[in-house]
Design a protein around this motif. Structure first.
Motif, mmCIF file in Angstrom:
data_model
loop_
_atom_site.group_PDB
_atom_site.id
_atom_site.type_symbol
_atom_site.label_atom_id
_atom_site.label_comp_id
_atom_site.label_asym_id
_atom_site.label_seq_id
_atom_site.Cartn_x
_atom_site.Cartn_y
_atom_site.Cartn_z
ATOM 1 N N HIS A 1 0.795 -1.265 0.112
ATOM 2 C CA HIS A 1 0.198 -0.019 -0.242
ATOM 3 C C HIS A 1 0.896 1.185 -0.024
ATOM 4 C CE1 HIS A 1 0.967 -0.764 4.313
ATOM 5 N NE2 HIS A 1 0.850 0.594 4.455
ATOM 6 N N HIS A 2 0.229 2.529 -0.097
ATOM 7 C CA HIS A 2 0.973 3.730 -0.144
ATOM 8 C C HIS A 2 -0.137 4.627 0.830
ATOM 9 C CE1 HIS A 2 -1.516 4.330 -3.610
ATOM 10 N NE2 HIS A 2 -1.306 5.558 -3.254
ATOM 11 N N HIS A 3 0.657 5.610 1.403
ATOM 12 C CA HIS A 3 -0.024 6.714 2.013
ATOM 13 C C HIS A 3 0.680 7.881 2.311
ATOM 14 C CE1 HIS A 3 2.473 4.988 5.177
ATOM 15 N NE2 HIS A 3 1.558 3.766 5.301
ATOM 16 N N GLU A 4 0.204 8.992 2.695
ATOM 17 C CA GLU A 4 0.936 10.160 2.579
ATOM 18 C C GLU A 4 2.120 10.446 3.739
ATOM 19 O OE1 GLU A 4 -0.300 15.104 2.768
ATOM 20 O OE2 GLU A 4 -1.840 13.482 2.840
ATOM 21 N N HIS A 5 1.782 9.829 4.707
ATOM 22 C CA HIS A 5 2.731 9.943 5.784
ATOM 23 C C HIS A 5 3.866 8.920 5.641
ATOM 24 C CE1 HIS A 5 0.094 6.474 7.490
ATOM 25 N NE2 HIS A 5 1.239 6.045 7.996
ATOM 26 N N GLU A 6 5.003 9.448 6.358
ATOM 27 C CA GLU A 6 6.398 8.391 6.221
ATOM 28 C C GLU A 6 6.259 7.496 7.251
ATOM 29 O OE1 GLU A 6 7.099 12.429 4.558
ATOM 30 O OE2 GLU A 6 6.358 12.062 6.526
ATOM 31 N N THR B 1 9.599 -4.332 0.995
ATOM 32 C CA THR B 1 9.506 -3.992 -0.188
ATOM 33 C C THR B 1 9.220 -2.542 -0.492
ATOM 34 O OG1 THR B 1 9.051 -6.068 -1.027
ATOM 35 C CG2 THR B 1 8.750 -4.416 -2.755
ATOM 36 N N ILE B 2 10.031 -1.491 -1.150
ATOM 37 C CA ILE B 2 9.709 -0.240 -1.294
ATOM 38 C C ILE B 2 9.849 0.040 -2.795
ATOM 39 C CG2 ILE B 2 10.132 2.167 -0.794
ATOM 40 C CD1 ILE B 2 11.496 0.966 2.055
ATOM 41 N N ALA B 3 8.589 0.510 -3.402
ATOM 42 C CA ALA B 3 8.965 0.904 -4.650
ATOM 43 C C ALA B 3 9.408 -0.261 -5.530
ATOM 44 C CB ALA B 3 9.610 2.417 -4.797
ATOM 45 N N GLY B 4 9.003 -1.336 -5.482
ATOM 46 C CA GLY B 4 9.274 -2.517 -5.996
ATOM 47 C C GLY B 4 10.657 -3.224 -5.718
ATOM 48 N N LYS B 5 11.517 -2.693 -5.105
ATOM 49 C CA LYS B 5 12.822 -3.263 -4.432
ATOM 50 C C LYS B 5 12.638 -3.915 -3.068
ATOM 51 C CE LYS B 5 17.536 -2.445 -4.102
ATOM 52 N NZ LYS B 5 18.305 -1.462 -3.103
ATOM 53 N N SER B 6 12.938 -5.362 -3.009
ATOM 54 C CA SER B 6 12.886 -6.242 -1.820
ATOM 55 C C SER B 6 14.237 -5.945 -1.300
ATOM 56 C CB SER B 6 12.423 -7.423 -2.201
ATOM 57 O OG SER B 6 10.913 -7.415 -2.641
ATOM 58 N N THR B 7 14.354 -6.060 -0.101
ATOM 59 C CA THR B 7 15.450 -6.335 0.869
ATOM 60 C C THR B 7 15.195 -6.936 1.980
ATOM 61 O OG1 THR B 7 16.321 -4.098 0.191
ATOM 62 C CG2 THR B 7 17.606 -4.793 2.077
ATOM 63 N N ARG B 8 16.014 -7.945 2.291
ATOM 64 C CA ARG B 8 15.720 -8.789 3.626
ATOM 65 C C ARG B 8 16.598 -8.012 4.828
ATOM 66 N NH1 ARG B 8 15.154 -15.026 3.118
ATOM 67 N NH2 ARG B 8 13.891 -15.018 1.383
ATOM 68 N N LEU B 9 15.785 -7.731 5.780
ATOM 69 C CA LEU B 9 16.309 -6.975 6.965
ATOM 70 C C LEU B 9 16.380 -8.025 8.294
ATOM 71 C CD1 LEU B 9 14.644 -3.505 6.532
ATOM 72 C CD2 LEU B 9 17.159 -4.357 5.920
ATOM 73 N N GLY B 10 17.351 -8.003 8.977
ATOM 74 C CA GLY B 10 17.542 -8.709 10.395
ATOM 75 C C GLY B 10 17.556 -7.843 11.366
ATOM 76 N N PRO B 11 17.615 -8.418 12.719
ATOM 77 C CA PRO B 11 17.851 -7.482 14.054
ATOM 78 C C PRO B 11 18.687 -6.307 13.696
ATOM 79 C CG PRO B 11 17.839 -9.885 14.573
ATOM 80 C CD PRO B 11 17.906 -9.792 12.924
ATOM 81 N N SER C 1 7.151 9.420 1.935
ATOM 82 C CA SER C 1 5.694 9.678 1.508
ATOM 83 C C SER C 1 5.058 9.371 0.137
ATOM 84 C CB SER C 1 5.331 11.242 1.563
ATOM 85 O OG SER C 1 3.937 11.555 1.261
ATOM 86 N N ASN C 2 4.134 8.609 0.035
ATOM 87 C CA ASN C 2 3.442 7.987 -1.115
ATOM 88 C C ASN C 2 3.994 6.975 -1.792
ATOM 89 O OD1 ASN C 2 0.706 9.142 -1.168
ATOM 90 N ND2 ASN C 2 1.967 11.223 -1.425
ATOM 91 N N GLU C 3 5.196 6.254 -1.320
ATOM 92 C CA GLU C 3 5.934 5.172 -1.828
ATOM 93 C C GLU C 3 5.398 3.928 -1.690
ATOM 94 O OE1 GLU C 3 8.547 4.989 -3.548
ATOM 95 O OE2 GLU C 3 10.131 6.386 -2.840
ATOM 96 N N GLU C 4 4.999 3.097 -2.670
ATOM 97 C CA GLU C 4 4.260 1.755 -2.609
ATOM 98 C C GLU C 4 5.081 0.797 -1.474
ATOM 99 O OE1 GLU C 4 1.071 -0.805 -2.984
ATOM 100 O OE2 GLU C 4 1.101 1.348 -3.580
ATOM 101 N N HIS C 5 4.885 0.327 -0.661
ATOM 102 C CA HIS C 5 5.492 -0.427 0.283
ATOM 103 C C HIS C 5 4.536 -1.577 0.921
ATOM 104 C CE1 HIS C 5 3.720 2.466 2.962
ATOM 105 N NE2 HIS C 5 3.841 1.474 3.843
ATOM 106 N N GLY C 6 5.472 -2.562 1.688
ATOM 107 C CA GLY C 6 4.959 -3.540 2.310
ATOM 108 C C GLY C 6 6.067 -4.527 2.967
ATOM 109 N N TRP C 7 5.872 -5.331 3.978
ATOM 110 C CA TRP C 7 6.861 -6.006 4.259
ATOM 111 C C TRP C 7 6.117 -7.610 4.627
ATOM 112 C CZ3 TRP C 7 6.753 -0.920 6.232
ATOM 113 C CH2 TRP C 7 5.838 -0.852 7.278
ATOM 114 N N ARG C 8 6.869 -8.810 4.868
ATOM 115 C CA ARG C 8 6.533 -9.934 5.418
ATOM 116 C C ARG C 8 7.635 -10.430 5.985
ATOM 117 N NH1 ARG C 8 7.620 -14.433 1.696
ATOM 118 N NH2 ARG C 8 8.722 -13.781 -0.008
ATOM 119 N N ASN C 9 7.333 -11.606 7.020
ATOM 120 C CA ASN C 9 8.127 -12.383 7.633
ATOM 121 C C ASN C 9 8.915 -13.534 6.960
ATOM 122 O OD1 ASN C 9 9.682 -13.983 9.276
ATOM 123 N ND2 ASN C 9 8.097 -14.038 11.099
#
Length: 139
Positions: free
Chosen positions: A77-82, A95-105, A113-121
């Motif tokens: 999704h995307h929204h106005e706030h950061e 995943t931000i604007a189509g680019k996925s990165t794996r992040l650990g602890p 603002s307004n960037e398409e984004h999402g995340w999953r475990n």
């Protein structure tokens, strides 16, 4: 339409009562993890940490989520706030604007603002992470 001073004076209290209640400025305080109220949603849990305004009137809120392996909290999704996502435990694919990165602890992601984004475990254990919303309109 013309109002007399008497009519205007009678109308002011009603206008003041209809105005939205101001959101309070966040005071300095601490938030012990064990004191945060848990909301359960299936295998997932979340805890609201704080929600309010800074001294300058900037809206900021934070919550913590425990996300089951293979799960996402919601669709892309995307929204106005950061937003900031801060990983405490587990492996998240952000995943931000189509680019996925794996992040650990200890890792952090910033979503503008307004960037398409999402995340999953993407790990095999519960992931624990904090999300801080910056400038979200008052709820």
């Amino acid at each position: 339409m013309t109002l007399s001073r008497r009519e205007l004076a009678a109308l002011l209290p009603a206008l003041a009562a209809a105005a939205p209640a101001p959101v309070s400025t966040l005071p300095s305080t601490t938030f012990p993890f064990e004191n945060l109220k848990v909301k359960e949603n299936g295998e997932n849990r979340s805890r609201d940490v704080f929600d309010g305004l800074t001294h300058s009137g900037f809206h900021i809120d934070m919550h913590e989520t425990e996300l089951a392996p293979g799960k996402a909290p919601h669709g892309s999704h995307h929204h106005e706030h950061e937003e900031l996502i801060m990983i405490r435990q587990g492996i998240m694919e952000v995943t931000i604007a189509g680019k996925s990165t794996r992040l650990g602890p200890g890792s952090v992601a910033y979503v503008a603002s307004n960037e398409e984004h999402g995340w999953r475990n993407v790990g095999d254990t519960q992931a624990h992470y904090f999300v801080m919303a910056l400038g979200r309109p008052n709820k």
